[in-house]
Design a protein around this motif. Structure first.
Motif, mmCIF file in Angstrom:
data_model
loop_
_atom_site.group_PDB
_atom_site.id
_atom_site.type_symbol
_atom_site.label_atom_id
_atom_site.label_comp_id
_atom_site.label_asym_id
_atom_site.label_seq_id
_atom_site.Cartn_x
_atom_site.Cartn_y
_atom_site.Cartn_z
ATOM 1 N N ARG A 246 -4.306 -30.957 -6.799
ATOM 2 C CA ARG A 246 -5.098 -32.145 -6.488
ATOM 3 C C ARG A 246 -4.254 -33.411 -6.381
ATOM 4 N NH1 ARG A 246 -9.909 -32.955 -10.406
ATOM 5 N NH2 ARG A 246 -10.543 -31.014 -9.438
ATOM 6 N N ASP A 247 -3.190 -33.505 -7.182
ATOM 7 C CA ASP A 247 -2.341 -34.704 -7.147
ATOM 8 C C ASP A 247 -1.254 -34.629 -6.068
ATOM 9 O OD1 ASP A 247 -0.575 -32.860 -8.218
ATOM 10 O OD2 ASP A 247 -0.089 -34.052 -9.982
ATOM 11 N N GLY A 248 -1.284 -33.581 -5.225
ATOM 12 C CA GLY A 248 -0.314 -33.434 -4.152
ATOM 13 C C GLY A 248 0.922 -32.652 -4.542
ATOM 14 N N SER A 249 1.049 -32.305 -5.817
ATOM 15 C CA SER A 249 2.201 -31.526 -6.264
ATOM 16 C C SER A 249 2.019 -30.060 -5.866
ATOM 17 C CB SER A 249 2.374 -31.654 -7.778
ATOM 18 O OG SER A 249 1.265 -31.085 -8.446
ATOM 19 N N LEU A 250 3.104 -29.288 -6.002
ATOM 20 C CA LEU A 250 3.086 -27.873 -5.653
ATOM 21 C C LEU A 250 3.319 -27.033 -6.895
ATOM 22 C CD1 LEU A 250 5.280 -28.036 -2.437
ATOM 23 C CD2 LEU A 250 2.795 -28.076 -2.602
ATOM 24 N N TYR A 251 2.647 -25.890 -6.959
ATOM 25 C CA TYR A 251 2.809 -24.948 -8.066
ATOM 26 C C TYR A 251 3.235 -23.614 -7.478
ATOM 27 C CZ TYR A 251 1.795 -21.768 -11.868
ATOM 28 O OH TYR A 251 1.913 -20.804 -12.845
ATOM 29 N N GLU B 22 9.718 -30.904 -0.210
ATOM 30 C CA GLU B 22 9.682 -30.823 1.250
ATOM 31 C C GLU B 22 10.229 -29.491 1.750
ATOM 32 O OE1 GLU B 22 13.334 -33.326 0.111
ATOM 33 O OE2 GLU B 22 11.225 -33.252 -0.484
ATOM 34 N N GLN B 23 11.178 -28.904 1.020
ATOM 35 C CA GLN B 23 11.695 -27.587 1.385
ATOM 36 C C GLN B 23 10.640 -26.505 1.129
ATOM 37 O OE1 GLN B 23 15.189 -27.957 -1.190
ATOM 38 N NE2 GLN B 23 16.493 -27.681 0.618
ATOM 39 N N ILE C 230 12.583 -20.319 -5.347
ATOM 40 C CA ILE C 230 11.656 -21.268 -4.721
ATOM 41 C C ILE C 230 11.457 -22.484 -5.614
ATOM 42 C CG2 ILE C 230 9.255 -21.607 -4.003
ATOM 43 C CD1 ILE C 230 9.356 -18.653 -2.984
ATOM 44 N N LYS C 231 11.377 -22.272 -6.920
ATOM 45 C CA LYS C 231 11.189 -23.399 -7.838
ATOM 46 C C LYS C 231 12.372 -24.368 -7.827
ATOM 47 C CE LYS C 231 7.839 -21.521 -11.052
ATOM 48 N NZ LYS C 231 7.536 -21.183 -12.443
ATOM 49 N N LEU D 83 8.998 -24.034 3.896
ATOM 50 C CA LEU D 83 8.922 -22.597 3.689
ATOM 51 C C LEU D 83 7.502 -22.104 3.942
ATOM 52 C CD1 LEU D 83 10.297 -19.964 2.621
ATOM 53 C CD2 LEU D 83 9.558 -20.660 0.347
ATOM 54 N N CYS D 84 6.530 -22.825 3.428
ATOM 55 C CA CYS D 84 5.122 -22.453 3.613
ATOM 56 C C CYS D 84 4.698 -22.562 5.080
ATOM 57 C CB CYS D 84 4.219 -23.340 2.755
ATOM 58 S SG CYS D 84 4.434 -23.062 0.989
ATOM 59 N N ALA D 85 5.215 -23.560 5.778
ATOM 60 C CA ALA D 85 4.863 -23.738 7.189
ATOM 61 C C ALA D 85 5.348 -22.578 8.030
ATOM 62 C CB ALA D 85 5.460 -25.048 7.709
#
Length: 83
Positions: free
Chosen positions: A12-17, A73-74, A67-68, A78-80
């Motif tokens: 929700r805060d824009g971070s990635l897990y 942005e990397q 990945i961590k 990767l997800c894109a």
């Protein structure tokens, strides 16, 4: 033998897990319900960005660690490129 998956969530805060599991749908539901990792209890997920299959837990764990280490942005790049 079940495949293992490395998955990336946008919170929700824009971070990635980033995490690993054998059942991405179940694990995502756990995160949404507040029963997942401490990180996602504080920052609920808004969407699954990607999932990558691996043949075993050891390989998935190594990929999760790699990945961590990436910058956000990397990780998004990767997800894109993920199918």
């Amino acid at each position: 033998m079940n495949a293992w998956y490395v998955y990336l969530l946008e919170c929700r805060d824009g971070s990635l897990y980033t995490g690993i599991t054998t059942d991405v749908a179940r694990r995502y539901a756990e995160h949404e319900a507040g029963k997942g990792a401490r990180y996602t209890r504080a920052r609920p997920p808004v969407r699954l960005l990607a999932q990558f299959p691996y043949p075993d837990r050891a390989t998935a764990s190594r990929a999760e660690y790699a990945i961590k280490q990436l910058r956000p942005e990397q990780k998004r790049a990767l997800c894109a490129g993920a199918p």
